[in-house]
Design a protein around this motif. Structure first.
Motif, PDB file in Angstrom:
ATOM      1  N   ASN A 119      65.808  47.053 108.129  1.00 41.77           N
ATOM      2  CA  ASN A 119      66.520  46.417 106.596  1.00 41.77           C
ATOM      3  C   ASN A 119      65.590  46.532 105.657  1.00 41.77           C
ATOM      4  O   ASN A 119      64.231  46.049 105.906  1.00 41.77           O
ATOM      5  N   GLY A 121      65.902  46.890 100.997  1.00 38.97           N
ATOM      6  CA  GLY A 121      67.019  46.928 100.024  1.00 38.97           C
ATOM      7  C   GLY A 121      66.327  47.023  98.593  1.00 38.97           C
ATOM      8  O   GLY A 121      65.355  46.710  98.240  1.00 38.97           O
ATOM      9  N   GLU A 129      71.803  44.381  94.905  1.00 40.00           N
ATOM     10  CA  GLU A 129      71.248  45.012  96.300  1.00 40.00           C
ATOM     11  C   GLU A 129      71.894  46.077  96.688  1.00 40.00           C
ATOM     12  O   GLU A 129      73.284  46.155  96.807  1.00 40.00           O
ATOM     13  N   VAL A 132      69.274  48.959 102.250  1.00 36.16           N
ATOM     14  CA  VAL A 132      68.694  49.997 102.876  1.00 36.16           C
ATOM     15  C   VAL A 132      68.665  49.604 104.335  1.00 36.16           C
ATOM     16  O   VAL A 132      68.319  48.429 104.650  1.00 36.16           O
ATOM     17  N   GLN A 231      62.868  44.899  99.013  1.00 31.82           N
ATOM     18  CA  GLN A 231      62.990  43.638  99.979  1.00 31.82           C
ATOM     19  C   GLN A 231      62.136  43.781 101.104  1.00 31.82           C
ATOM     20  O   GLN A 231      62.204  44.767 101.872  1.00 31.82           O
TER      21      GLN A 231
HETATM   22 MG    MG Z   1      68.653  44.500 102.567  1.00 34.52          MG
END
Ligand code: MG
Length: 247
Positions: A119, A121, A129, A132, A231
């Motif tokens: 994860n 982003g 967002e 990802v 992120q």
């Molecule tokens: Mg994310």
């Protein structure tokens, strides 16, 4: 009588000119201003001449943490990799309407599942967002509006075009910022088009407000330009070839 005749003649002339104009191709031609000439990149990865390069492989100086510290993510082998626990990074330059190219890679040794698998982003204007995540082949189960290519907790991607962990993937994003009134009411919501690995996954999708984990998205008035945020979700996801064209 004389006046009536003059009016009739004028009307006939105007009609004649109008009909003539409709047959003249020049009436629908626009010659100026000419579009500005720019040089495209040699590949989709390479920035065109009018782009702002936010990561070229060697330096993370276009980024900082929210508290102003230099970005602590790892720069190595032309990649910019999340150093879990250091926090999100934001671009020093701010953007509104823009075209963004960014490449990302889930670690080949990725572990975890659901929202804890690769994860990261991309937050347009620090708020909206594009997720990802590792969703290769739908093996990693999660809510569909939380998988890669979604506007997180809003719209799922049109298709799942994810590559396997360890492979580079691309997002080409066209983003239109929201418009607010003086009082902060939304005049136009934000809109986003996302092309992942050359395939359309968000088609001029309306963004319903700030990305939130719990509850409904909501808008709050912000500046016309805001930083781009990447992120840190605790996973060592990598980025490269990040460039933005202001629109
Ligand atoms: Mg994310």
């Amino acid at each position: 009588m004389q006046l009536q005749r003059s009016v009739s003649i004028c009307a006939a002339i105007i009609t004649h000119i109008s009909l003539f104009a409709q047959k003249d191709p020049k009436t629908t031609e626009i010659w100026t201003p000419e579009p500005k000439v720019i040089t495209p990149g040699k590949t989709n990865s390479e920035a065109p001449s009018d782009a702002v390069v936010l990561f070229n492989g060697t330096s993370g100086t276009a980024w900082k943490h929210k508290n102003g510290d230099d970005a602590k993510w790892t720069v190595a082998e032309n990649t910019f990799t999340v150093k879990p626990g250091t926090g999100d990074i934001q671009s020093k330059q701010k953007f509104g309407d823009c075209q963004l190219h960014i490449e990302w890679r889930i670690a080949s040794n990725v572990t975890g599942d659901g929202q804890n698998r690769g994860n990261s982003g991309v937050f347009l204007m620090g708020r909206y967002e594009v997720q990802v995540l590792d969703n290769y082949n739908n093996i990693n189960k999660t809510y569909v509006n939380g998988q890669a290519g979604s506007t997180y907790k809003q719209s799922p991607p049109l298709v799942n075009v994810c590559k396997a962990p360890g492979e580079w993937q691309t997002y080409d994003i066209i983003f239109t910022a929201p418009r607010f009134s003086e009082k902060g009411n939304v005049i136009e919501p934000a809109r986003i088009t996302v092309i992942q690995n050359g395939v359309l996954v968000q088609n001029n999708t309306t963004i319903w407000g700030n990305t939130v984990y719990i509850g409904s998205p909501f808008y709050e008035k912000h500046d016309t330009k805001e930083p781009l945020i990447l992120q840190d979700h605790g996973n060592a996801t990598s980025f490269r070839n990040i460039w933005v064209r202001e629109l």
